[in-house]
Design an enzyme around this catalytic site. Structure first.
Site, PDB file in Angstrom:
ATOM      1  N   HIS A 308       0.873  -1.172   0.000  1.00 32.55           N
ATOM      2  CA  HIS A 308       0.000   0.000   0.000  1.00 32.55           C
ATOM      3  C   HIS A 308       0.910   1.221   0.000  1.00 32.55           C
ATOM      4  O   HIS A 308       1.849   1.279   0.786  1.00 32.55           O
ATOM      5  CB  HIS A 308      -0.893   0.026   1.244  1.00 32.55           C
ATOM      6  CG  HIS A 308      -1.885  -1.092   1.303  1.00 32.55           C
ATOM      7  ND1 HIS A 308      -2.203  -1.744   2.479  1.00 32.55           N
ATOM      8  CD2 HIS A 308      -2.632  -1.681   0.345  1.00 32.55           C
ATOM      9  CE1 HIS A 308      -3.101  -2.678   2.242  1.00 32.55           C
ATOM     10  NE2 HIS A 308      -3.377  -2.661   0.945  1.00 32.55           N
ATOM     11  N   TRP A 566       4.345  -0.536   5.209  1.00 36.66           N
ATOM     12  CA  TRP A 566       4.729  -1.759   5.935  1.00 36.66           C
ATOM     13  C   TRP A 566       3.721  -2.882   5.639  1.00 36.66           C
ATOM     14  O   TRP A 566       3.520  -3.765   6.465  1.00 36.66           O
ATOM     15  CB  TRP A 566       4.805  -1.524   7.442  1.00 36.66           C
ATOM     16  CG  TRP A 566       5.837  -0.556   7.920  1.00 36.66           C
ATOM     17  CD1 TRP A 566       5.969   0.758   7.586  1.00 36.66           C
ATOM     18  CD2 TRP A 566       6.893  -0.806   8.851  1.00 36.66           C
ATOM     19  NE1 TRP A 566       7.027   1.332   8.243  1.00 36.66           N
ATOM     20  CE2 TRP A 566       7.611   0.389   9.038  1.00 36.66           C
ATOM     21  CE3 TRP A 566       7.297  -1.947   9.555  1.00 36.66           C
ATOM     22  CZ2 TRP A 566       8.710   0.492   9.887  1.00 36.66           C
ATOM     23  CZ3 TRP A 566       8.388  -1.839  10.411  1.00 36.66           C
ATOM     24  CH2 TRP A 566       9.079  -0.635  10.564  1.00 36.66           C
ATOM     25  N   HIS A 567       3.097  -2.860   4.489  1.00 39.53           N
ATOM     26  CA  HIS A 567       2.033  -3.809   4.169  1.00 39.53           C
ATOM     27  C   HIS A 567       2.375  -4.662   2.949  1.00 39.53           C
ATOM     28  O   HIS A 567       1.488  -5.083   2.218  1.00 39.53           O
ATOM     29  CB  HIS A 567       0.719  -3.069   3.892  1.00 39.53           C
ATOM     30  CG  HIS A 567       0.139  -2.379   5.070  1.00 39.53           C
ATOM     31  ND1 HIS A 567      -0.971  -1.539   4.976  1.00 39.53           N
ATOM     32  CD2 HIS A 567       0.486  -2.382   6.378  1.00 39.53           C
ATOM     33  CE1 HIS A 567      -1.257  -1.055   6.172  1.00 39.53           C
ATOM     34  NE2 HIS A 567      -0.384  -1.562   7.042  1.00 39.53           N
ATOM     35  N   CYS A 568       3.648  -4.933   2.689  1.00 46.46           N
ATOM     36  CA  CYS A 568       3.997  -5.618   1.445  1.00 46.46           C
ATOM     37  C   CYS A 568       3.569  -7.087   1.478  1.00 46.46           C
ATOM     38  O   CYS A 568       3.509  -7.720   2.533  1.00 46.46           O
ATOM     39  CB  CYS A 568       5.477  -5.469   1.140  1.00 46.46           C
ATOM     40  SG  CYS A 568       6.607  -6.068   2.403  1.00 46.46           S
TER      41      CYS A 568
END
Length: 663
Positions: A308, A566-568
């Protein structure tokens, strides 16, 4: 406790998902020996973990609880390198994340098109891990006796109601439960992964690992240990080779642990594909170039990288407003007061993340008409027939989220935005067989033109929200797009009167302005017929009208500020080996999370997601962990009530001034 050389199950990676898997499996059968290996340090009773309000410390570039990966320079980011962090501590992201409780839309899991992974099938697992600690009108979609706690925390900043009122004036309605798996447009008071009984972060390591190890002798834990590779013999994963988390001189120190029944790789979206690649699983030509002998040809390993894309925009707030700025910028009195209150009562500013309210939003037909053709086509193909998918998220943070040494003194709030379903894709690959070597990495941020319009649109929406909030006091111009000086959209600094309040009576240069680029908000109001002042709230009655040049300024701002959330996810996509629409370059896993072409090897973390999810991804990581635990247990022959795998309750009893142990 001595660590044996052989186990039934080895879980590689003690992150958000890995802790769920190891903890559950250790409770299915006391004779099942489970090893959990984590690269980072143990988080047991670490105040940097359990104190919610100090989480920004873990985001600093000198943090010991995260590893920061640098990408190739990107023209889509104005030549910048993206920095993508991954947690480096037991509990993974659950130990250091923003603690924002959001959930994916029902169509997100359905769109994965994987047997056993529909939302209806996953919902019991979502309910299994959570204890929903607030009044609830949707009891059919929430859980109430799981190990992970969900609450509002034990403190609420006043920006919460201020933000929600402002959203109402924009046609963004207040929603009681925005995380019901179907609502995609609305505002709500933000729930958090915080145990309200103690004002303490709720993480997977304390909930699943420490609680189990207090009661069971069949769960073994190794921290500060890096997984190098999985050893494959005759098509089956049989062992795991490890090295110290950091190299020790020039020596090659390694250990090998055998797995009798199952190995699960759960090292995260960046590290899991690198473990597979070092093990000989991936694109053969690239493996050979890195010095690795190919064993299984799976070109999809490391592809389909998604995230994101977020950006933070600060706004000044009035000096009589409350924020966490003094605390995070080192004010000793503010810090002592907050710590004293938390240790005495488990409440106060340290019992929240300061992110009190937010929105999920979709554009109106009128707004869509202003989008470029590329995005309009993307909307029609991806969003139009899926009304449960939000396009953007933004929320208010009760302070400046960033480096306060780079900001003028004062009080702030920050609008935190992220794009829920980017079209952009990236990739990563090992650069050598050295487990300590950084990968060759292109996360693909903003490399699809369809991602720009929604990012600009959300900037405008949140700016209007900020301008309508009672606490609003201006815009720090250096942290906003650089519009032309005569643009009606230009950023407006705080008023001269508010500047005096910030500066104090002894400040000699407050309100000394050079040039006209930065205009105090009070001066602008004299010429702005759209501004109305009442005793209750500052209301701008009309939205700002932006020119093409203004839009270009915002686009350039996005290129310079867009970053990871931090949403990979996605680098070991669950899809057919030959690929599909979600993973056109090839899938890595079958629906039971088995690596194609290898027996006894599963991957279970956010890297398995073939397509994005419209939420902060911790809830998805937990769901994957619960599903993986069931799949492994079933493969081992367990069934029925054995699959409950209930973990012991992690007991918290007292508040201790030491900051070390609270049981």
């Amino acid at each position: 406790m001595a660590i044996p050389e052989e186990f039934d199950v080895i879980v590689c990676g003690g992150g958000s998902t890995g802790c769920v898997i190891a903890g559950r499996l250790a409770n299915v059968d006391e004779n099942l020996k489970v090893l959990l290996i984590e690269n980072g340090e143990n988080n047991l009773n670490n105040p940097w973990v359990y104190l919610p309000g100090i989480y920004p410390r873990n985001m600093r570039l000198d943090s010991k609880t995260a590893t920061f990966y640098n990408s190739r320079p990107s023209k889509h980011l104005n030549g910048r390198r993206a920095i993508v962090p991954q947690a480096n501590i037991l509990g993974g992201g659950s130990s250091i994340n923003f603690m924002m409780y959001t959930r994916a839309s029902a169509s997100d899991y359905d769109d994965w098109e994987s047997e056993g992974w529909t939302t209806d099938e996953l919902l019991p697992l979502m309910k299994k891990f959570e204890t929903y600690q607030r009044p609830c009108n949707n009891r059919d979609v929430h859980g109430f006796d799981g190990p992970i706690k969900v609450s509002f925390g034990n403190y609420t900043y006043p920006q919460c109601q201020d933000f929600l009122r402002a959203c109402e004036t924009q046609g963004i309605p207040y929603v009681d439960d925005l995380e019901d798996l179907k609502t995609s447009h609305g505002a709500e008071q933000w729930l958090k992964w915080i145990n309200r009984d103690f004002g303490r972060r709720s993480d997977t390591a304390h909930a699943f690992i420490h609680s189990t190890m207090r009661n069971k002798e069949n769960l073994f834990l190794m921290t500060n240990t890096k997984v190098d590779k999985v050893i494959i013999e005759d098509g089956r994963a049989v062992a795991v080779r490890t090295v110290p988390s950091k190299p020790i001189g020039d020596s090659k120190v390694s250990r090998t642990f055998k797995a009798r029944k199952q190995i699960v790789v759960s090292c995260g979206t960046v590290s899991s594909p690198m473990v597979l690649q070092r093990s000989g699983i991936g694109e053969p030509s690239k493996l050979r170039a890195a010095g690795v002998k190919p064993i299984v040809e799976l070109p999809g390993v490391g592809r389909n990288f998604q995230d994101h894309f977020c950006y933070f925009v600060p706004y000044r707030i009035k000096q009589d407003s409350e924020s966490f700025d003094a605390f995070v910028s080192g004010d000793k009195e503010a810090q002592k007061s907050a710590f004293d209150q938390w240790y005495a009562t488990g409440a106060g500013p340290l019992a929240t993340n300061g992110i009190e309210a937010g929105v999920k939003i979709r554009p109106t037909e009128a707004e869509l008409a202003t989008a470029d053709k590329a995005f309009q086509q993307g909307w029609e193909s991806y969003f139009e027939n899926k009304p449960d998918k939000p396009l953007m998220h933004y929320s208010v943070i009760s302070g400046f989220f960033g480096d306060h040494t780079r900001l003028p003194p004062g009080k702030y709030m920050t609008m935190f935005h992220f794009l829920e379903y980017p079209f952009s894709r990236g990739w990563l690959h090992i650069s050598s067989d050295d487990p300590y070597a950084a990968p060759d990495f292109d996360p693909g941020f903003m490399n699809d033109d369809r991602d720009m319009w929604p990012m600009v649109w959300a900037f405008k929406k949140s700016r209007e929200t900020a301008r309508r909030m009672e606490c609003f006091a201006g815009e720090p111009t250096a942290f906003h797009p650089h519009y032309k000086v005569d643009s009606p959209a230009r950023a407006l600094e705080q008023s001269a009167e508010d500047t005096k309040k910030v500066a104090g009576p002894l400040h000699l240069t407050a309100n000394l302005y050079h040039g006209s680029w930065s205009t105090p908000i009070g001066e602008a109001d004299k010429h702005d017929p759209n501004h109305v002042t009442s005793s209750h709230i500052n209301v701008y009655s009309k939205d700002i009208q932006y020119t093409k040049e203004d839009d270009e300024a915002i686009e350039n701002y996005i290129k310079e500020h867009a970053e990871t959330t931090w949403h990979c996810l996605g680098t070991n996509s669950m899809a057919p080996r030959e690929g599909n629409k979600n993973a056109p370059e090839g899938g890595v896993l079958d629906p039971r999370l088995n690596v194609h072409g290898v027996k006894g090897l599963k991957v279970a973390d956010l890297s398995v997601c073939p397509d994005n999810v419209g939420c902060n991804t911790f809830s998805t990581a937990l769901t994957i962990g619960e599903k993986a635990a069931v799949l492994v247990a079933e493969d081992l022959g367990y069934s029925g009530s054995e699959l409950d795998m209930e973990v012991p309750q992690h007991k918290l009893k007292t508040y201790e001034q030491t900051g070390a142990a609270r049981y």
